[in-house]
Design a protein around this motif. Structure first.
Motif, mmCIF file in Angstrom:
data_model
loop_
_atom_site.group_PDB
_atom_site.id
_atom_site.type_symbol
_atom_site.label_atom_id
_atom_site.label_comp_id
_atom_site.label_asym_id
_atom_site.label_seq_id
_atom_site.Cartn_x
_atom_site.Cartn_y
_atom_site.Cartn_z
ATOM 1 N N PHE A 50 4.777 42.542 8.089
ATOM 2 C CA PHE A 50 3.845 43.404 7.374
ATOM 3 C C PHE A 50 2.758 43.904 8.334
ATOM 4 O O PHE A 50 2.428 45.088 8.374
ATOM 5 C CB PHE A 50 3.226 42.622 6.206
ATOM 6 N N GLU A 51 2.252 42.980 9.128
ATOM 7 C CA GLU A 51 1.168 43.357 10.041
ATOM 8 C C GLU A 51 1.640 44.274 11.170
ATOM 9 O O GLU A 51 0.832 44.946 11.800
ATOM 10 C CB GLU A 51 0.491 42.099 10.581
ATOM 11 N N ALA A 52 2.921 44.278 11.394
ATOM 12 C CA ALA A 52 3.447 45.111 12.493
ATOM 13 C C ALA A 52 3.738 46.549 12.065
ATOM 14 O O ALA A 52 4.054 47.403 12.898
ATOM 15 C CB ALA A 52 4.727 44.482 13.042
ATOM 16 N N ILE A 53 3.606 46.846 10.774
ATOM 17 C CA ILE A 53 4.006 48.169 10.275
ATOM 18 C C ILE A 53 3.284 49.320 10.975
ATOM 19 O O ILE A 53 3.913 50.287 11.402
ATOM 20 C CB ILE A 53 3.810 48.248 8.740
ATOM 21 N N ILE B 23 2.549 38.150 1.068
ATOM 22 C CA ILE B 23 1.759 39.388 1.080
ATOM 23 C C ILE B 23 1.345 39.716 -0.349
ATOM 24 O O ILE B 23 2.190 39.797 -1.251
ATOM 25 C CB ILE B 23 2.584 40.565 1.648
ATOM 26 N N LYS B 24 0.058 39.892 -0.554
ATOM 27 C CA LYS B 24 -0.400 40.238 -1.909
ATOM 28 C C LYS B 24 -0.044 41.685 -2.219
ATOM 29 O O LYS B 24 -0.048 42.536 -1.326
ATOM 30 C CB LYS B 24 -1.919 40.086 -1.991
ATOM 31 N N VAL C 90 8.680 56.577 4.482
ATOM 32 C CA VAL C 90 8.361 55.685 3.364
ATOM 33 C C VAL C 90 8.077 54.290 3.883
ATOM 34 O O VAL C 90 8.595 53.870 4.926
ATOM 35 C CB VAL C 90 9.505 55.538 2.326
ATOM 36 N N LEU C 91 7.248 53.597 3.133
ATOM 37 C CA LEU C 91 6.969 52.195 3.428
ATOM 38 C C LEU C 91 7.779 51.357 2.442
ATOM 39 O O LEU C 91 7.756 51.612 1.235
ATOM 40 C CB LEU C 91 5.472 51.933 3.236
ATOM 41 N N VAL C 92 8.510 50.377 2.965
ATOM 42 C CA VAL C 92 9.376 49.574 2.098
ATOM 43 C C VAL C 92 9.085 48.088 2.268
ATOM 44 O O VAL C 92 9.080 47.560 3.385
ATOM 45 C CB VAL C 92 10.869 49.839 2.414
ATOM 46 N N GLN C 93 8.831 47.456 1.129
ATOM 47 C CA GLN C 93 8.729 45.993 1.120
ATOM 48 C C GLN C 93 10.068 45.474 0.615
ATOM 49 O O GLN C 93 10.398 45.618 -0.568
ATOM 50 C CB GLN C 93 7.607 45.545 0.179
#
Ligand SMILES: Nc1nc2c(ncn2[C@@H]2O[C@H](COP(=O)(O)OP(=O)(O)OP(=O)(O)O)[C@@H](O)[C@H]2O)c(=O)[nH]1
Length: 294
Positions: free
Chosen positions: A156-159, A190-191, A176-179
């Protein structure tokens, strides 16, 4: 890595795809019919110059051309990039983890607003050790999927840094951002607000997916294709000359010819050799229609 079961049945390198780096930078538009005035290219990827001086591509865009979009899928290792592409193109999910070495790609054809769109999905290695290789393949990308995993804080922090790496090479493209792995929400590190906050900050559409459960994967690619088409149409309407220019925006892509002997560097141009790290088969129809393993 995509981890196909048949991956090692065939000696590596039997099928080699050779692209000139400038070709990779092109928007790839394929003539659909043999009667198309664009001449059949001699190698897999043709130069933008070949379309110069030919009948209006604007009109062809509307009627005779198929849009091909190069999509790069990036993010830390093990977040599910290969699995996502495999799920989307082949409809399967495997629990095995095989690290992608360098790059790999699959493609799938879809219909977006009555328009045939070929999505070429480039799977890039998530490890920094492959950065030098993968960067070269960002060039010419027309859309990007940034993936992080529900159970991996570092990913997550590397996005932002992944996004920068892509942006440096290709500028502002539909992204797009994908979780991924939301089937593992119980183990999340990750909240929700954090993930949504990041999407807001980066001004990106945000999807939560589970490749395992096949949740939202189609939506991600559909959104990108849609967004890209809108942009292409806008550009074509505003600046029809773009389609004819030498700005590497348009190329002709011939997926029917795969004669490796025609793929060389005899013209003195830089050549990038893509060696699939798994077996590649010839294009064939499969039960998922429009999905092709190259
Ligand atoms: N539970 C769960 N596992 C998943 C999901 N997607 C992928 N995985 C698993 O996560 C692991 C890593 O998946 P890959 O697709 O190989 O990851 P990658 O991002 O391509 O990794 P690199 O090749 O190292 O960059 C594999 O064991 C997959 O089965 C998902 O949605 N849910």
């Amino acid at each position: 890595m995509m981890g196909l079961p048949q991956a090692n049945n065939k000696p590596e390198g039997q099928l080699m795809i050779v692209l000139r780096s400038s070709d990779v930078e092109s928007v790839l538009i394929q003539a659909k019919s043999l009667s198309d005035p664009v001449p059949a290219p001699k190698s897999n990827v043709e130069l933008p110059e070949r379309v110069l001086g030919k009948p209006s591509k604007t009109a062809m865009l509307e009627e005779d051309m198929e849009v091909a979009i190069k999509v790069v899928v990036v993010g830390n290792g093990a977040v599910g990039k290969s699995s996502m592409i495999q799920r989307y193109c082949k409809g399967i999910f495997t629990k095995d983890y095989k690290k992608t070495i360098g790059v790999d790609f699959l493609e799938r054809q879809i219909l977006v607003n009555d328009e045939d769109v070929r999505l070429m999905l480039w799977d890039t290695a998530g490890q920094e050790e492959f950065d030098a290789i993968t960067k070269a393949y960002y060039r010419g990308a027309q859309a990007c999927v940034l993936v992080f995993s529900t159970t991996d804080r570092d990913s997550f922090e590397a996005i932002s840094s992944w996004w920068q790496k892509v942006e440096v090479e290709v500028g502002d493209i539909p992204t797009v951002l994908v979780q991924n792995k939301i089937d593992l929400l119980d183990e999340t590190v990750i909240k929700n607000e954090e993930a949504e906050g990041l999407a807001k900050k980066l001004k990106l559409r945000f999807y939560r997916t589970s490749v395992k459960e096949d949740l939202n994967v189609n939506e991600v690619f559909k959104y990108l294709a849609d967004k890209y088409l809108q942009r292409l149409k806008r550009q074509t309407a505003e600046e029809p000359e773009l389609v004819h220019s030498t700005s590497n925006k348009i190329g002709v892509f011939n997926t029917t010819s795969s004669n490796p002997s025609s793929q060389n560097s005899s013209n003195g141009r830089e050549v990038i050799s893509l060696r699939p790290n798994k077996q590649r088969t010839k294009k064939s129809k499969n039960p998922f229609g429009g999905c092709v393993v190259l």
